[in-house]
Design an enzyme around this catalytic site. Structure first.
Site, PDB file in Angstrom:
ATOM      1  N   ARG A 119       9.284  -1.168  22.906  1.00 35.35           N
ATOM      2  CA  ARG A 119       9.387  -2.311  21.975  1.00 35.35           C
ATOM      3  C   ARG A 119       8.045  -2.988  21.716  1.00 35.35           C
ATOM      4  O   ARG A 119       7.980  -4.146  21.328  1.00 35.35           O
ATOM      5  CB  ARG A 119      10.414  -3.332  22.452  1.00 35.35           C
ATOM      6  CG  ARG A 119      11.799  -2.738  22.550  1.00 35.35           C
ATOM      7  CD  ARG A 119      12.889  -3.781  22.531  1.00 35.35           C
ATOM      8  NE  ARG A 119      14.179  -3.108  22.558  1.00 35.35           N
ATOM      9  CZ  ARG A 119      14.753  -2.660  23.678  1.00 35.35           C
ATOM     10  NH1 ARG A 119      14.167  -2.837  24.831  1.00 35.35           N
ATOM     11  NH2 ARG A 119      15.909  -2.052  23.611  1.00 35.35           N
ATOM     12  N   LYS A 141       0.228  -3.154   8.970  1.00 32.68           N
ATOM     13  CA  LYS A 141       1.326  -2.318   8.477  1.00 32.68           C
ATOM     14  C   LYS A 141       1.186  -0.956   9.139  1.00 32.68           C
ATOM     15  O   LYS A 141       0.135  -0.318   9.042  1.00 32.68           O
ATOM     16  CB  LYS A 141       1.219  -2.122   6.963  1.00 32.68           C
ATOM     17  CG  LYS A 141       1.849  -3.224   6.138  1.00 32.68           C
ATOM     18  CD  LYS A 141       1.853  -2.794   4.675  1.00 32.68           C
ATOM     19  CE  LYS A 141       2.368  -3.862   3.769  1.00 32.68           C
ATOM     20  NZ  LYS A 141       2.279  -3.463   2.345  1.00 32.68           N
ATOM     21  N   GLU A 183     -10.006   2.953  -2.515  1.00 32.03           N
ATOM     22  CA  GLU A 183      -9.555   1.665  -1.957  1.00 32.03           C
ATOM     23  C   GLU A 183     -10.635   0.589  -2.103  1.00 32.03           C
ATOM     24  O   GLU A 183     -10.330  -0.590  -2.210  1.00 32.03           O
ATOM     25  CB  GLU A 183      -9.117   1.821  -0.488  1.00 32.03           C
ATOM     26  CG  GLU A 183      -7.904   2.721  -0.271  1.00 32.03           C
ATOM     27  CD  GLU A 183      -6.553   2.083  -0.666  1.00 32.03           C
ATOM     28  OE1 GLU A 183      -6.525   0.952  -1.194  1.00 32.03           O
ATOM     29  OE2 GLU A 183      -5.526   2.754  -0.444  1.00 32.03           O
ATOM     30  N   LYS A 222      -9.331  -8.252   2.323  1.00 34.44           N
ATOM     31  CA  LYS A 222      -8.009  -7.934   2.864  1.00 34.44           C
ATOM     32  C   LYS A 222      -7.578  -8.968   3.916  1.00 34.44           C
ATOM     33  O   LYS A 222      -6.432  -9.411   3.924  1.00 34.44           O
ATOM     34  CB  LYS A 222      -8.015  -6.517   3.458  1.00 34.44           C
ATOM     35  CG  LYS A 222      -6.647  -6.085   3.904  1.00 34.44           C
ATOM     36  CD  LYS A 222      -6.490  -4.602   3.971  1.00 34.44           C
ATOM     37  CE  LYS A 222      -5.024  -4.272   4.316  1.00 34.44           C
ATOM     38  NZ  LYS A 222      -4.772  -2.863   4.429  1.00 34.44           N
ATOM     39  N   GLU A 232       4.038  -9.837   3.643  1.00 34.53           N
ATOM     40  CA  GLU A 232       4.335  -9.551   2.226  1.00 34.53           C
ATOM     41  C   GLU A 232       5.615 -10.251   1.779  1.00 34.53           C
ATOM     42  O   GLU A 232       6.508  -9.638   1.198  1.00 34.53           O
ATOM     43  CB  GLU A 232       4.438  -8.025   2.027  1.00 34.53           C
ATOM     44  CG  GLU A 232       4.102  -7.599   0.618  1.00 34.53           C
ATOM     45  CD  GLU A 232       3.867  -6.099   0.502  1.00 34.53           C
ATOM     46  OE1 GLU A 232       3.120  -5.534   1.318  1.00 34.53           O
ATOM     47  OE2 GLU A 232       4.429  -5.514  -0.426  1.00 34.53           O
ATOM     48  N   ARG A 239       0.240 -10.631  -0.433  1.00 32.94           N
ATOM     49  CA  ARG A 239      -0.145  -9.327   0.076  1.00 32.94           C
ATOM     50  C   ARG A 239       0.199  -8.172  -0.866  1.00 32.94           C
ATOM     51  O   ARG A 239      -0.456  -7.131  -0.870  1.00 32.94           O
ATOM     52  CB  ARG A 239       0.560  -9.140   1.415  1.00 32.94           C
ATOM     53  CG  ARG A 239      -0.060  -8.080   2.201  1.00 32.94           C
ATOM     54  CD  ARG A 239       0.643  -7.853   3.501  1.00 32.94           C
ATOM     55  NE  ARG A 239       0.162  -6.576   3.877  1.00 32.94           N
ATOM     56  CZ  ARG A 239      -0.273  -6.221   5.070  1.00 32.94           C
ATOM     57  NH1 ARG A 239      -0.207  -7.037   6.055  1.00 32.94           N
ATOM     58  NH2 ARG A 239      -0.764  -5.035   5.282  1.00 32.94           N
ATOM     59  N   ASN A 243      -1.366  -3.738  -3.214  1.00 31.68           N
ATOM     60  CA  ASN A 243      -0.726  -2.477  -3.604  1.00 31.68           C
ATOM     61  C   ASN A 243      -1.115  -2.052  -5.015  1.00 31.68           C
ATOM     62  O   ASN A 243      -0.470  -1.164  -5.583  1.00 31.68           O
ATOM     63  CB  ASN A 243       0.801  -2.609  -3.516  1.00 31.68           C
ATOM     64  CG  ASN A 243       1.268  -2.812  -2.092  1.00 31.68           C
ATOM     65  OD1 ASN A 243       0.695  -2.251  -1.167  1.00 31.68           O
ATOM     66  ND2 ASN A 243       2.291  -3.624  -1.905  1.00 31.68           N
ATOM     67  N   HIS A 246      -0.716   1.492  -6.155  1.00 34.07           N
ATOM     68  CA  HIS A 246       0.017   2.229  -5.125  1.00 34.07           C
ATOM     69  C   HIS A 246       1.441   2.607  -5.529  1.00 34.07           C
ATOM     70  O   HIS A 246       2.004   3.546  -4.980  1.00 34.07           O
ATOM     71  CB  HIS A 246       0.012   1.456  -3.809  1.00 34.07           C
ATOM     72  CG  HIS A 246      -1.308   1.534  -3.088  1.00 34.07           C
ATOM     73  ND1 HIS A 246      -2.483   1.069  -3.641  1.00 34.07           N
ATOM     74  CD2 HIS A 246      -1.646   2.057  -1.885  1.00 34.07           C
ATOM     75  CE1 HIS A 246      -3.472   1.288  -2.793  1.00 34.07           C
ATOM     76  NE2 HIS A 246      -3.001   1.889  -1.725  1.00 34.07           N
ATOM     77  N   HIS A 250       2.089   6.358  -4.784  1.00 33.97           N
ATOM     78  CA  HIS A 250       3.123   6.840  -3.858  1.00 33.97           C
ATOM     79  C   HIS A 250       4.076   7.803  -4.570  1.00 33.97           C
ATOM     80  O   HIS A 250       4.533   8.784  -3.977  1.00 33.97           O
ATOM     81  CB  HIS A 250       3.897   5.657  -3.261  1.00 33.97           C
ATOM     82  CG  HIS A 250       3.072   4.859  -2.290  1.00 33.97           C
ATOM     83  ND1 HIS A 250       3.487   3.672  -1.751  1.00 33.97           N
ATOM     84  CD2 HIS A 250       1.845   5.088  -1.760  1.00 33.97           C
ATOM     85  CE1 HIS A 250       2.558   3.201  -0.924  1.00 33.97           C
ATOM     86  NE2 HIS A 250       1.546   4.039  -0.917  1.00 33.97           N
ATOM     87  N   HIS A 263      -4.507  10.634  -0.234  1.00 34.54           N
ATOM     88  CA  HIS A 263      -3.959   9.329  -0.615  1.00 34.54           C
ATOM     89  C   HIS A 263      -4.915   8.602  -1.577  1.00 34.54           C
ATOM     90  O   HIS A 263      -4.488   8.069  -2.604  1.00 34.54           O
ATOM     91  CB  HIS A 263      -3.700   8.482   0.638  1.00 34.54           C
ATOM     92  CG  HIS A 263      -3.267   7.085   0.334  1.00 34.54           C
ATOM     93  ND1 HIS A 263      -2.109   6.791  -0.349  1.00 34.54           N
ATOM     94  CD2 HIS A 263      -3.863   5.883   0.595  1.00 34.54           C
ATOM     95  CE1 HIS A 263      -1.998   5.479  -0.493  1.00 34.54           C
ATOM     96  NE2 HIS A 263      -3.049   4.902   0.075  1.00 34.54           N
TER      97      HIS A 263
HETATM   98  N1  GLY Z   1      -2.416  -1.063   8.128  1.00 31.31           N
HETATM   99  C1  GLY Z   1      -2.573  -1.220   6.753  1.00 31.31           C
HETATM  100  C2  GLY Z   1      -2.150  -2.511   6.217  1.00 31.31           C
HETATM  101  O1  GLY Z   1      -1.640  -3.347   6.923  1.00 31.31           O
HETATM  102  O2  GLY Z   1      -2.288  -2.747   5.040  1.00 31.31           O
END
Ligand code: GLY
Length: 361
Positions: A119, A141, A183, A222, A232, A239, A243, A246, A250, A263
């Site tokens: 966990r 993320k 990016e 960022k 987000e 946040r 994207n 993206h 994706h 990517h």
């Molecule tokens: N680990 C990538 C992000 O949080 O955007």
């Protein structure tokens, strides 16, 4: 002394360290863990293990190391299972920690393993690609892809520290460097007009003396966005702006099976598509679209698909995107070069027209 950027997230706050070489700092981190009786392990990929084998031994000695195959295919439930089994077989307990050494795939996979093992255990990001230095090692993320779509299983789990040692870029293949630039261009389009102007005036190349400061700038953009909207949740902006490009990217990655485009290459096409969609919705003019495409192509990145894809499949992939709400995909669009906004309720016909503009038949 390394340069340090603080990411302020309450008890999840952390530092990003920047320098050409952070061997002493990573070793000190590992020694501090060991000194506190905490076991740690390393996750990396086969490319990094080969190109940086000596550096890995120097950083972590004989620490247990799990090597995954390189490439997006490793961001899978199967690889996650193998990583978790590795942690269990090494007997890490809840005080254990993980170092993710590699690009975005390794960081996302190892981060999710750290988020879910017992966990949640601590993890440290040691990015070795430009893309992971400017984007994926920061933000928390983590996740893997599912057959239904990209990043559909994951968790928010912030790293305890990020070590950005730009010396690793010395062995990065040119195609990977270019992918990372997608990016960088995205960060500029989302939040730094001056950075975009600079990239347009003079494309950034490997070994460029502006590289370190540009990486620092992207992490700063960022970090500020994440501090304001860690998970987000913001209805407007926040946040989700990160994207940009993206939603399209994706869909491209999913329809092509994650193997055809890196990517960053898919993001490059996605940025051009987002610019074209913004133009179709009357937000920017054709000259701005041309400027985005010039910035992308001058960094050795594609502005269009290399071969046509089925529009129906791309639209279906977008419908499964995490950013879809109440059946309506949400797109990040450009209000100007350096300012992005989120919009839903974009007619399918308009999106289809954009797919044709970027190379669908
Ligand atoms: N680990 C990538 C992000 O949080 O955007």
């Amino acid at each position: 002394m390394p340069d340090i950027l603080h990411v302020s997230l309450g008890d999840r706050s952390y530092e990003i360290l920047f320098a050409e070489d952070l061997t002493a700092e990573v070793r000190a981190q590992a020694a501090a863990l060991a000194g506190g009786g905490r076991r740690f392990a390393v996750v990396t990929d086969a490319n990094v293990a080969k190109a940086q084998g000596a550096a890995l031994r120097n950083l972590f000695g004989g620490a247990p190391t799990h090597v995954v195959p390189p490439g997006e295919e490793s961001k899978s439930v199967a690889e996650l299972g193998r990583a978790l089994d590795f942690l269990a077989s090494e007997g890490l307990d809840r005080s254990g920690a993980l170092f993710a050494v590699g690009g975005g795939v390794v960081g996302d996979l190892a981060g999710f393993a750290a988020a879910s093992y017992l966990r949640g255990i601590d993890y440290y990001q040691v990015p070795t690609t430009l893309l992971s230095m400017v984007d994926s090692s920061v933000g928390g993320k983590t996740g893997v892809n599912l057959a239904a779509g990209k990043n559909l299983a994951g968790a928010f789990h912030q790293p305890r520290r990020v070590f950005i040692a730009t010396g690793f870029l010395g062995t990065l293949p040119p195609r990977e460097f270019a992918a990372g630039m997608a990016e960088v261009i995205k960060s500029a389009l989302v939040g730094d007009r001056a950075l975009f102007d600079g990239l347009e005036r003079s494309p950034l190349s490997a070994g460029d003396r502006r590289l370190a400061s540009t990486i620092r700038l992207c992490c700063g953009i960022k970090a500020r966005v994440i501090e304001a909207d860690e998970r987000e949740r913001a209805e407007e902006g926040g946040r989700a702006l990160l994207n940009l490009g993206h939603t399209f990217a994706h869909a491209i990655e999913q329809v092509t099976g994650y193997g055809a485009y890196l990517h960053g290459e898919a993001v490059a096409i996605g940025l051009c598509a987002a610019a074209r969609l913004s133009r179709r919705l009357g937000m920017i003019g054709e000259p701005s679209v041309a400027r985005v495409e010039r910035a992308v192509s001058s960094h050795a990145l594609p502005t269009k698909l290399s071969r046509p894809l089925a529009i129906g499949e791309l639209i279906a992939a977008i419908a499964r995107d995490k950013k879809t709400r109440a059946g309506s995909p949400r797109f990040v669009l450009l209000r100007s070069l350096g300012e992005a906004v989120v919009r839903g309720h974009v007619p399918d016909k308009t999106v289809e027209a954009v797919w044709r503009e970027v190379g669908c038949a």
